[in-house]
Motif scaffolding. Sequence first.
Motif, PDB file in Angstrom:
ATOM      1  N   SER A  58      36.991  42.394  48.700  1.00  0.00           N
ATOM      2  CA  SER A  58      36.149  41.906  47.602  1.00  0.00           C
ATOM      3  C   SER A  58      36.435  40.446  47.242  1.00  0.00           C
ATOM      4  CB  SER A  58      36.334  42.790  46.367  1.00  0.00           C
ATOM      5  OG  SER A  58      37.692  42.796  45.937  1.00  0.00           O
ATOM      6  N   GLU A  59      37.688  39.986  47.397  1.00  0.00           N
ATOM      7  CA  GLU A  59      38.005  38.601  47.036  1.00  0.00           C
ATOM      8  C   GLU A  59      37.237  37.625  47.920  1.00  0.00           C
ATOM      9  OE1 GLU A  59      42.240  37.939  46.828  1.00  0.00           O
ATOM     10  OE2 GLU A  59      42.550  39.856  45.842  1.00  0.00           O
ATOM     11  N   PRO A  89      29.580  36.832  34.856  1.00  0.00           N
ATOM     12  CA  PRO A  89      30.908  37.344  34.510  1.00  0.00           C
ATOM     13  C   PRO A  89      31.890  37.175  35.661  1.00  0.00           C
ATOM     14  CG  PRO A  89      29.202  38.888  33.839  1.00  0.00           C
ATOM     15  CD  PRO A  89      28.529  37.846  34.686  1.00  0.00           C
ATOM     16  N   LEU A  90      33.054  36.677  35.336  1.00  0.00           N
ATOM     17  CA  LEU A  90      34.086  36.461  36.342  1.00  0.00           C
ATOM     18  C   LEU A  90      34.782  37.777  36.670  1.00  0.00           C
ATOM     19  CD1 LEU A  90      35.991  34.633  38.032  1.00  0.00           C
ATOM     20  CD2 LEU A  90      37.358  34.324  35.936  1.00  0.00           C
ATOM     21  N   VAL A  91      34.892  38.091  37.965  1.00  0.00           N
ATOM     22  CA  VAL A  91      35.636  39.269  38.413  1.00  0.00           C
ATOM     23  C   VAL A  91      37.025  38.805  38.826  1.00  0.00           C
ATOM     24  CG1 VAL A  91      35.766  41.174  40.054  1.00  0.00           C
ATOM     25  CG2 VAL A  91      33.530  40.418  39.195  1.00  0.00           C
ATOM     26  N   ARG A  92      38.045  39.263  38.104  1.00  0.00           N
ATOM     27  CA  ARG A  92      39.418  38.884  38.413  1.00  0.00           C
ATOM     28  C   ARG A  92      39.995  39.842  39.462  1.00  0.00           C
ATOM     29  NH1 ARG A  92      41.103  34.068  35.694  1.00  0.00           N
ATOM     30  NH2 ARG A  92      40.324  34.098  33.548  1.00  0.00           N
ATOM     31  N   PRO A  93      40.776  39.341  40.420  1.00  0.00           N
ATOM     32  CA  PRO A  93      41.504  40.251  41.307  1.00  0.00           C
ATOM     33  C   PRO A  93      42.585  40.973  40.508  1.00  0.00           C
ATOM     34  CG  PRO A  93      42.161  37.977  41.709  1.00  0.00           C
ATOM     35  CD  PRO A  93      41.005  37.925  40.750  1.00  0.00           C
ATOM     36  N   ALA A  94      42.896  42.189  40.872  1.00  0.00           N
ATOM     37  CA  ALA A  94      43.891  42.972  40.124  1.00  0.00           C
ATOM     38  C   ALA A  94      45.249  42.287  40.108  1.00  0.00           C
ATOM     39  CB  ALA A  94      43.991  44.378  40.718  1.00  0.00           C
ATOM     40  N   TRP A  95      45.591  41.585  41.191  1.00  0.00           N
ATOM     41  CA  TRP A  95      46.896  40.920  41.243  1.00  0.00           C
ATOM     42  C   TRP A  95      47.030  39.807  40.211  1.00  0.00           C
ATOM     43  CZ3 TRP A  95      46.259  35.836  41.942  1.00  0.00           C
ATOM     44  CH2 TRP A  95      45.211  35.378  42.744  1.00  0.00           C
ATOM     45  N   PHE A  96      45.919  39.342  39.657  1.00  0.00           N
ATOM     46  CA  PHE A  96      45.969  38.289  38.648  1.00  0.00           C
ATOM     47  C   PHE A  96      46.801  38.725  37.436  1.00  0.00           C
ATOM     48  CE2 PHE A  96      44.337  35.728  35.107  1.00  0.00           C
ATOM     49  CZ  PHE A  96      44.313  34.449  35.668  1.00  0.00           C
ATOM     50  N   GLU A 148      40.132  50.182  29.929  1.00  0.00           N
ATOM     51  CA  GLU A 148      38.717  49.813  29.925  1.00  0.00           C
ATOM     52  C   GLU A 148      38.540  48.302  30.084  1.00  0.00           C
ATOM     53  OE1 GLU A 148      35.980  51.704  30.081  1.00  0.00           O
ATOM     54  OE2 GLU A 148      37.453  53.305  30.362  1.00  0.00           O
ATOM     55  N   GLN A 149      39.390  47.539  29.418  1.00  0.00           N
ATOM     56  CA  GLN A 149      39.320  46.083  29.550  1.00  0.00           C
ATOM     57  C   GLN A 149      39.681  45.660  30.974  1.00  0.00           C
ATOM     58  OE1 GLN A 149      42.024  45.186  26.322  1.00  0.00           O
ATOM     59  NE2 GLN A 149      40.348  44.483  25.003  1.00  0.00           N
ATOM     60  N   THR A 188      38.145  43.573  36.327  1.00  0.00           N
ATOM     61  CA  THR A 188      38.421  43.618  37.768  1.00  0.00           C
ATOM     62  C   THR A 188      37.432  44.466  38.563  1.00  0.00           C
ATOM     63  OG1 THR A 188      39.862  45.559  37.541  1.00  0.00           O
ATOM     64  CG2 THR A 188      40.899  43.390  37.291  1.00  0.00           C
ATOM     65  N   LEU A 189      36.653  45.312  37.867  1.00  0.00           N
ATOM     66  CA  LEU A 189      35.770  46.300  38.498  1.00  0.00           C
ATOM     67  C   LEU A 189      36.563  47.332  39.301  1.00  0.00           C
ATOM     68  CD1 LEU A 189      32.788  44.040  39.699  1.00  0.00           C
ATOM     69  CD2 LEU A 189      33.142  45.156  37.480  1.00  0.00           C
ATOM     70  N   LYS A 190      37.846  47.499  38.954  1.00  0.00           N
ATOM     71  CA  LYS A 190      38.691  48.534  39.557  1.00  0.00           C
ATOM     72  C   LYS A 190      38.755  49.736  38.617  1.00  0.00           C
ATOM     73  CE  LYS A 190      40.062  45.744  42.911  1.00  0.00           C
ATOM     74  NZ  LYS A 190      39.620  45.916  44.313  1.00  0.00           N
ATOM     75  N   ASP A 191      38.809  50.942  39.186  1.00  0.00           N
ATOM     76  CA  ASP A 191      38.804  52.154  38.368  1.00  0.00           C
ATOM     77  C   ASP A 191      40.148  52.438  37.716  1.00  0.00           C
ATOM     78  OD1 ASP A 191      36.143  52.704  38.886  1.00  0.00           O
ATOM     79  OD2 ASP A 191      36.600  53.840  40.707  1.00  0.00           O
ATOM     80  N   ASN A 192      41.229  52.013  38.355  1.00  0.00           N
ATOM     81  CA  ASN A 192      42.563  52.302  37.837  1.00  0.00           C
ATOM     82  C   ASN A 192      43.503  51.138  38.096  1.00  0.00           C
ATOM     83  OD1 ASN A 192      42.426  55.262  36.989  1.00  0.00           O
ATOM     84  ND2 ASN A 192      41.653  55.386  39.091  1.00  0.00           N
ATOM     85  N   TYR A 193      44.652  51.171  37.404  1.00  0.00           N
ATOM     86  CA  TYR A 193      45.679  50.178  37.673  1.00  0.00           C
ATOM     87  C   TYR A 193      46.268  50.445  39.057  1.00  0.00           C
ATOM     88  CZ  TYR A 193      45.769  49.710  32.516  1.00  0.00           C
ATOM     89  OH  TYR A 193      45.440  49.528  31.204  1.00  0.00           O
TER      90      TYR A 193
END
Length: 431
Positions: free
Chosen positions: A43-44, A195-202, A254-255, A260-265
């Motif tokens: 996705s990145e 809207p900016l999509v952040r990578p989870a690693w951010f 939820e935030q 990130t558009l990811k379902d979970n951490y």
Amino acid sequence: MKKNDQKVRIITLDPGHFHAALLQKSMYAGIDSVVHVYAPDGSELENHLKLVDSYNSRTENPTTWKHVIYKGPDYLEKMFSEKAGNVVILSGNNKSKSSYISRSIDSGLNVLADKPLAIDQEGFNSLEKAFTSSKDKKVLLYDIMTERFNIYYVIQRALSQDTLFFGKLEKGTPDNPAVMQESVHHFYKNVSGKPLVRPAWFFDIEQEGRGLVDITTHMVDLIQWTSFPDVTLDYKTDVKMISAKEWPTLLSLEQFKKSTLKDNYPDYLSKYVRNGTLNVMSNGEMNYTLKNVHARVGIKWNYEAPEGTGDTHFAKMRGTKANILIKQGKEQNYKPVVYLEIPKSASVNDLQSAIVRLQSKFPGISIVKAGNLWELLIPEKYKVPHEEHFAEVVKNYLGYLKTGELPSWEIPNMLAKYYTTTQAAAMAKSK
């Protein structure tokens, strides 16, 4: 860059942050329109290409970038074996950045990298070696300092050098520093209208870096750039860290999903989760001296800005004759405003004379009384949006590539900057 290789050919390596795409929001004379991209599939990479494609397809002044893409687990080896360009663009996972920089420099490639170039002591040591190697390889390593093209800081710098008006920079104290930079940023925001999509690693300080080493890079840079213009700094003698602290921003699942558009951490974030809430160590404050001048830098991250607002900044420089402030709060409708503060005993004529001198560089600027302060009125033509500053950085870098060197003070001052941020992070972490 070699004289027989004047055309700049870009390699974009593993673009995980949107700043890589913002560098391509404009076209540039002297840069090949074909950009080679090497990255892992995912996705990145998709988000990066979508953002550049939006610039290519816009109605007004569209860009004409063409991408040659290699995606796969061996993207790094492929990039170095092909060497399809001569300038590597780095803007992504900061944990990987040190090795990307070192390998690129050692391979004889120029590097233009998003901040930060180092997020810890190990990264700083690697950076110092990379600058030594860049000299041997005759290539240029540079970071993307967009705020130097922000008109508010350009004016603050100019006025602080007007000794008839400003006097000399105060030394200050830890409780009342002579120079201050504070900023509030937001995890969820719009970039180029979407809207900016952040990578989870951010949200992982081991990959993105602690708050004290990220946005603070700009603020430490501005303190150096405005307080000691074109002065070569030595981090071993000129920078002394006094105190540093940090604290987390709390984000709900939820935030996190919305950002990130990811379902979970992901698993690597689990160590930061308490009762379902993600703790991101993104906030901090450092107090230090630069050539015996007391400085303070503060960074705060919220989830989302109130409607109609955005990231905000505050800056102050105290001189022996006057103070220069930049405010961007509710009173300023969240737009930056430059204020001048002079003693009651000071002559308004001296202030007016300073504005006349400033007008020689920036015609149309004027002042108006604002309570106990004077507000600087800046014509709209000078207020270039933040996203447009990336093009100015590129043009500046192209000039350096053409001459084959950076200004003599740039490399020592980059080292001083990253020494300051990594020392602050180490001190705060030790607590």
